[in-house]
Design an enzyme around this catalytic site. Sequence first.
Site, PDB file in Angstrom:
ATOM      1  CB  CYS A  78      -3.425   1.973   7.180  1.00 47.93           C
ATOM      2  SG  CYS A  78      -3.098   3.515   8.060  1.00 47.93           S
TER       3      CYS A  78
ATOM      4  CB  CYS B 109      -0.989  -0.001   1.175  1.00 47.16           C
ATOM      5  SG  CYS B 109      -0.244   0.107   2.808  1.00 47.16           S
TER       6      CYS B 109
ATOM      7  CB  SER C  21       0.181  -3.408   2.842  1.00 41.93           C
ATOM      8  OG  SER C  21       1.096  -2.501   3.381  1.00 41.93           O
TER       9      SER C  21
HETATM   10  P1  4NP Z   1      -1.684   2.987   4.041  1.00 46.06           P
HETATM   11  O1  4NP Z   1      -2.229   4.419   4.544  1.00 46.06           O
HETATM   12  O2  4NP Z   1      -1.200   3.200   2.640  1.00 46.06           O
HETATM   13  O3  4NP Z   1      -2.894   2.096   4.083  1.00 46.06           O
HETATM   14  O4  4NP Z   1      -0.608   2.563   5.005  1.00 46.06           O
HETATM   15  C1  4NP Z   1      -1.444   5.574   4.631  1.00 46.06           C
HETATM   16  C2  4NP Z   1      -0.519   5.709   5.639  1.00 46.06           C
HETATM   17  C3  4NP Z   1       0.202   6.893   5.749  1.00 46.06           C
HETATM   18  C4  4NP Z   1      -0.011   7.926   4.849  1.00 46.06           C
HETATM   19  C5  4NP Z   1      -0.933   7.788   3.832  1.00 46.06           C
HETATM   20  C6  4NP Z   1      -1.654   6.601   3.722  1.00 46.06           C
HETATM   21  N1  4NP Z   1       0.700   9.136   4.988  1.00 46.06           N
HETATM   22  O5  4NP Z   1       0.370  10.117   4.271  1.00 46.06           O
HETATM   23  O6  4NP Z   1       1.643   9.208   5.811  1.00 46.06           O
END
Ligand code: 4NP
Length: 155
Positions: A13, A8, A15
């Site tokens: 979150c 991801c 993955s």
């Molecule tokens: P993930 O979600 O891709 O499901 O882990 C995110 C985690 C962090 C961020 C964006 C999406 N961020 O902007 O830091």
Amino acid sequence: MIHVLFVCLGNICRSPMAEALFRDLVKKENLIDKITVDSAATSSWHIGAPPHKGTLTILKQYNVSSAGLVGRQLTKQDFDQFDYIIGMDISNVRDIAKITGQPNHPKIIRLLDLTDDKKDVPDPYYTGDFQETYELVLNGCRALFEKIRKEHNLA
Ligand code: 4NP
């Protein structure tokens, strides 16, 4: 050995939740000696970080271990190392293709394309809805498990 990688954007979150849920399935089906599970980010933002509190809370709620979940970034070499590279949304799939230099390879798959509910897993980092993430990711993991079982003639 069959090697499965979930990917991801942040690897904190969606993955890592998929990694934990899929490993749980593999354990319950007694295939831990046949299937390895890992996860990675397309970004470098959370290298070395533990999962988001929302992911840890929901895993705990459903009695799924979050042991060993640590943020890392996807590398070009991962393409050769893994048999299934599973993105959570369409932009993950595009980024995986870019990072690995492999456009349109069948081992790069959007998770919910394996189900009847073909769509992105919404990012709970922005929606805050980790329950929705859990339900969608579990549905996708079950479908992936059946695909692997068939493709590798696992009992
Ligand atoms: P993930 O979600 O891709 O499901 O882990 C995110 C985690 C962090 C961020 C964006 C999406 N961020 O902007 O830091």
